[in-house]
Scaffold this motif. Sequence first.
Motif, PDB file in Angstrom:
ATOM      1  N   THR A  37       0.824  -1.214   0.000  1.00 22.16           N
ATOM      2  CA  THR A  37       0.000   0.000   0.000  1.00 22.16           C
ATOM      3  C   THR A  37       0.858   1.265   0.000  1.00 22.16           C
ATOM      4  OG1 THR A  37      -1.671  -1.224   1.261  1.00 22.16           O
ATOM      5  CG2 THR A  37      -1.891   1.166   1.166  1.00 22.16           C
ATOM      6  N   CYS A  38       1.943   1.266   0.785  1.00 18.07           N
ATOM      7  CA  CYS A  38       2.815   2.447   0.839  1.00 18.07           C
ATOM      8  C   CYS A  38       3.518   2.684  -0.492  1.00 18.07           C
ATOM      9  CB  CYS A  38       3.834   2.281   1.965  1.00 18.07           C
ATOM     10  SG  CYS A  38       3.109   2.334   3.616  1.00 18.07           S
ATOM     11  N   LYS A  39       3.917   1.612  -1.180  1.00 19.92           N
ATOM     12  CA  LYS A  39       4.519   1.771  -2.501  1.00 19.92           C
ATOM     13  C   LYS A  39       3.545   2.467  -3.466  1.00 19.92           C
ATOM     14  CE  LYS A  39       7.808  -2.065  -2.716  1.00 19.92           C
ATOM     15  NZ  LYS A  39       8.113  -3.361  -3.349  1.00 19.92           N
ATOM     16  N   LYS A  40       2.298   2.029  -3.430  1.00 23.78           N
ATOM     17  CA  LYS A  40       1.304   2.642  -4.306  1.00 23.78           C
ATOM     18  C   LYS A  40       1.116   4.124  -3.988  1.00 23.78           C
ATOM     19  CE  LYS A  40      -2.312   0.107  -4.953  1.00 23.78           C
ATOM     20  NZ  LYS A  40      -3.624  -0.544  -4.750  1.00 23.78           N
ATOM     21  N   LEU A  41       1.073   4.475  -2.683  1.00 21.52           N
ATOM     22  CA  LEU A  41       0.899   5.865  -2.282  1.00 21.52           C
ATOM     23  C   LEU A  41       2.103   6.723  -2.646  1.00 21.52           C
ATOM     24  CD1 LEU A  41      -0.774   5.400   1.208  1.00 21.52           C
ATOM     25  CD2 LEU A  41      -1.854   6.229  -0.868  1.00 21.52           C
ATOM     26  N   LEU A  42       3.315   6.182  -2.495  1.00 22.17           N
ATOM     27  CA  LEU A  42       4.516   6.946  -2.841  1.00 22.17           C
ATOM     28  C   LEU A  42       4.598   7.219  -4.343  1.00 22.17           C
ATOM     29  CD1 LEU A  42       7.110   5.207  -0.493  1.00 22.17           C
ATOM     30  CD2 LEU A  42       6.321   7.569  -0.325  1.00 22.17           C
ATOM     31  N   ASN A  43       4.319   6.213  -5.154  1.00 24.32           N
ATOM     32  CA  ASN A  43       4.323   6.422  -6.603  1.00 24.32           C
ATOM     33  C   ASN A  43       3.248   7.423  -7.027  1.00 24.32           C
ATOM     34  OD1 ASN A  43       6.398   4.558  -6.893  1.00 24.32           O
ATOM     35  ND2 ASN A  43       4.995   2.846  -7.201  1.00 24.32           N
ATOM     36  N   ARG A  44       2.070   7.311  -6.416  1.00 22.60           N
ATOM     37  CA  ARG A  44       1.007   8.252  -6.724  1.00 22.60           C
ATOM     38  C   ARG A  44       1.386   9.673  -6.290  1.00 22.60           C
ATOM     39  NH1 ARG A  44      -4.493   6.808  -3.975  1.00 22.60           N
ATOM     40  NH2 ARG A  44      -4.104   4.884  -5.138  1.00 22.60           N
ATOM     41  N   GLY A  45       2.044   9.772  -5.114  1.00 20.66           N
ATOM     42  CA  GLY A  45       2.472  11.088  -4.642  1.00 20.66           C
ATOM     43  C   GLY A  45       3.472  11.738  -5.577  1.00 20.66           C
ATOM     44  N   PHE A  97      14.921   7.116 -10.554  1.00 17.25           N
ATOM     45  CA  PHE A  97      13.995   6.151  -9.962  1.00 17.25           C
ATOM     46  C   PHE A  97      12.969   5.578 -10.937  1.00 17.25           C
ATOM     47  CE2 PHE A  97      15.451   8.562  -6.282  1.00 17.25           C
ATOM     48  CZ  PHE A  97      15.644   7.566  -5.330  1.00 17.25           C
ATOM     49  N   ILE A  98      12.430   6.423 -11.832  1.00 20.91           N
ATOM     50  CA  ILE A  98      11.225   6.033 -12.559  1.00 20.91           C
ATOM     51  C   ILE A  98      11.450   4.828 -13.457  1.00 20.91           C
ATOM     52  CG2 ILE A  98       9.495   6.844 -14.205  1.00 20.91           C
ATOM     53  CD1 ILE A  98       9.254   7.947 -11.386  1.00 20.91           C
ATOM     54  N   LYS A  99      12.651   4.659 -13.987  1.00 23.52           N
ATOM     55  CA  LYS A  99      12.910   3.496 -14.848  1.00 23.52           C
ATOM     56  C   LYS A  99      12.655   2.194 -14.100  1.00 23.52           C
ATOM     57  CE  LYS A  99      17.207   2.818 -15.794  1.00 23.52           C
ATOM     58  NZ  LYS A  99      18.543   2.960 -16.409  1.00 23.52           N
ATOM     59  N   TYR A 100      13.066   2.126 -12.854  1.00 17.86           N
ATOM     60  CA  TYR A 100      12.880   0.909 -12.053  1.00 17.86           C
ATOM     61  C   TYR A 100      11.484   0.838 -11.449  1.00 17.86           C
ATOM     62  CZ  TYR A 100      17.905   0.966 -12.564  1.00 17.86           C
ATOM     63  OH  TYR A 100      19.175   0.989 -13.090  1.00 17.86           O
ATOM     64  N   VAL A 101      10.857   2.003 -11.271  1.00 20.34           N
ATOM     65  CA  VAL A 101       9.464   2.002 -10.812  1.00 20.34           C
ATOM     66  C   VAL A 101       8.558   1.438 -11.892  1.00 20.34           C
ATOM     67  CG1 VAL A 101       7.541   3.491 -10.119  1.00 20.34           C
ATOM     68  CG2 VAL A 101       9.816   3.902  -9.183  1.00 20.34           C
ATOM     69  N   ASP A 102       8.808   1.812 -13.165  1.00 16.61           N
ATOM     70  CA  ASP A 102       7.997   1.289 -14.269  1.00 16.61           C
ATOM     71  C   ASP A 102       8.168  -0.212 -14.444  1.00 16.61           C
ATOM     72  OD1 ASP A 102       7.092   3.829 -14.742  1.00 16.61           O
ATOM     73  OD2 ASP A 102       8.583   4.276 -16.290  1.00 16.61           O
ATOM     74  N   LEU A 103       9.358  -0.732 -14.099  1.00 23.10           N
ATOM     75  CA  LEU A 103       9.586  -2.181 -14.168  1.00 23.10           C
ATOM     76  C   LEU A 103       9.043  -2.907 -12.947  1.00 23.10           C
ATOM     77  CD1 LEU A 103      13.234  -2.229 -15.557  1.00 23.10           C
ATOM     78  CD2 LEU A 103      11.150  -2.795 -16.789  1.00 23.10           C
ATOM     79  N   ASN A 104       8.423  -2.174 -12.027  1.00 27.99           N
ATOM     80  CA  ASN A 104       7.837  -2.748 -10.808  1.00 27.99           C
ATOM     81  C   ASN A 104       8.903  -3.406  -9.931  1.00 27.99           C
ATOM     82  OD1 ASN A 104       5.739  -3.185  -9.056  1.00 27.99           O
ATOM     83  ND2 ASN A 104       5.046  -5.068 -10.059  1.00 27.99           N
ATOM     84  N   LEU A 105      10.105  -2.856  -9.965  1.00 31.07           N
ATOM     85  CA  LEU A 105      11.179  -3.377  -9.121  1.00 31.07           C
ATOM     86  C   LEU A 105      11.275  -2.632  -7.802  1.00 31.07           C
ATOM     87  CD1 LEU A 105      13.957  -3.828 -11.820  1.00 31.07           C
ATOM     88  CD2 LEU A 105      12.557  -5.605 -10.780  1.00 31.07           C
ATOM     89  N   CYS A 106      10.807  -1.406  -7.769  1.00 29.33           N
ATOM     90  CA  CYS A 106      10.820  -0.634  -6.531  1.00 29.33           C
ATOM     91  C   CYS A 106       9.795   0.474  -6.666  1.00 29.33           C
ATOM     92  CB  CYS A 106      12.212  -0.066  -6.252  1.00 29.33           C
ATOM     93  SG  CYS A 106      12.729   1.207  -7.423  1.00 29.33           S
ATOM     94  N   CYS A 107       9.694   1.302  -5.624  1.00 26.58           N
ATOM     95  CA  CYS A 107       8.824   2.464  -5.651  1.00 26.58           C
ATOM     96  C   CYS A 107       9.681   3.719  -5.530  1.00 26.58           C
ATOM     97  CB  CYS A 107       7.801   2.397  -4.524  1.00 26.58           C
ATOM     98  SG  CYS A 107       8.549   2.495  -2.885  1.00 26.58           S
ATOM     99  N   PHE A 108       9.032   4.877  -5.522  1.00 27.14           N
ATOM    100  CA  PHE A 108       9.768   6.112  -5.288  1.00 27.14           C
ATOM    101  C   PHE A 108      10.037   6.201  -3.782  1.00 27.14           C
ATOM    102  CE2 PHE A 108      10.316  10.666  -4.642  1.00 27.14           C
ATOM    103  CZ  PHE A 108      11.213  10.955  -5.645  1.00 27.14           C
ATOM    104  N   ILE A 109      11.243   5.825  -3.406  1.00 26.08           N
ATOM    105  CA  ILE A 109      11.558   5.598  -1.990  1.00 26.08           C
ATOM    106  C   ILE A 109      11.595   6.883  -1.168  1.00 26.08           C
ATOM    107  CG2 ILE A 109      13.294   4.627  -0.439  1.00 26.08           C
ATOM    108  CD1 ILE A 109      14.069   2.783  -2.824  1.00 26.08           C
ATOM    109  N   PRO A 110      12.265   7.952  -1.573  1.00 29.05           N
ATOM    110  CA  PRO A 110      12.413   9.124  -0.691  1.00 29.05           C
ATOM    111  C   PRO A 110      11.130   9.938  -0.571  1.00 29.05           C
ATOM    112  CG  PRO A 110      13.434   9.582  -2.786  1.00 29.05           C
ATOM    113  CD  PRO A 110      12.982   8.161  -2.858  1.00 29.05           C
ATOM    114  N   GLY A 111      10.260   9.570   0.375  1.00 33.63           N
ATOM    115  CA  GLY A 111       9.026  10.324   0.570  1.00 33.63           C
ATOM    116  C   GLY A 111       9.260  11.712   1.109  1.00 33.63           C
ATOM    117  N   LYS A 112      10.374  11.923   1.822  1.00 35.54           N
ATOM    118  CA  LYS A 112      10.673  13.245   2.357  1.00 35.54           C
ATOM    119  C   LYS A 112      10.902  14.262   1.242  1.00 35.54           C
ATOM    120  CE  LYS A 112      13.514  15.414   5.928  1.00 35.54           C
ATOM    121  NZ  LYS A 112      14.628  15.230   6.888  1.00 35.54           N
TER     122      LYS A 112
END
Length: 364
Positions: A37-45, A97-112
Amino acid sequence: MLQLINLPDIVLETILSNLTYDEISRYRIVCKQFDRTCKKLLNRGFNLMEKYHAQCLRAVKSQLPRRESERRSHPLARHCDILTAIETRISMLSMTFIKYVDLNLCCFIPGKVIDEIFRVLRLIRDSKTPPRAHEILQELRDISSMAMEHFDEKILPDLKHSICTSVVSNVGSYELPSGSLMISHHTTSSNTTLPHNFSSEKLNQTFKKIYSRTKKNKLSVLSIKGQIGKMKLRMKRQGFQMRLQSLKLQEQAKKIHDQDTQLAEMRKHLEEWEQKMVDLTAELSRAREETQKPDSIETCKRKHIDMINQRDTDPLQTKELQAKKRKLIVERISSNDAKDVKFKKFMTDLLAGNAIETYPSTSH
């Protein structure tokens, strides 16, 4: 905690959306459901932050003057500088980040980083005179640079290792039918290991097949590129021919217009000549009728005296009549036709007769 985990995903997502993105990134370690759920919220943010920044930049640029010299003295010049610097920082984060986010390998980690960008954008929106760009963006530069360095040094090697192991495991799980390769990039577990019965010889054979297939694909791509180049060249030639045809059509339309104008003028001249011929025919018929009447000598003398008196009384009308006759003779087109020659002789005799009549009148 168990009650939160048992909640539906949409409810948990609504609850976590009330937190800051920094807190959301930290709560990923709670459990797998929280991580998902947090991964989805971070990418959406991150996507919302990009859209909001683009909206703010578009609103500011629409109020700025077009000339660069006038923009520097405008009250929104500092706003534009800050938003442009944020745009550069967002593009750098996106490339990391976005290249690996699109491959579903990670999310946008730095929420700060997302929180800091939103804070700066709200400050720019609410303040008419914000601080200078290097002052307000100092924190954003620091945390974004640290986030990108941490990702490149700590997280990216593990992601590359997981990608390689997932490729090898997926290749060794089945034979390649007709030389085709099916590789899945969605396996993210880093603890994947090669099976015991997967020998190095079989691995070499598999990679040879992959290499040969890649070579064939490169050749096919080159051939397709050559065909596309030929088609582009053909389209250019056809475009050139179409331009030539359009120019020829314009020239033909101009010629047709000129010919229509000339035809209208010729039709006008023809109508004028027809009217002149009708007048000349009427005068000729009237002259023939007068010559066919048997007049006596006295009658001719009377007519001669009347003509002399009329000329003496109205010399201007006589001169106009003679000028009209001369004009008709001059304007008539010379021709070798027998009728035209006869008519010319008649008019010459008639004018000569008038001249003879004129001289005695002057002698009296």
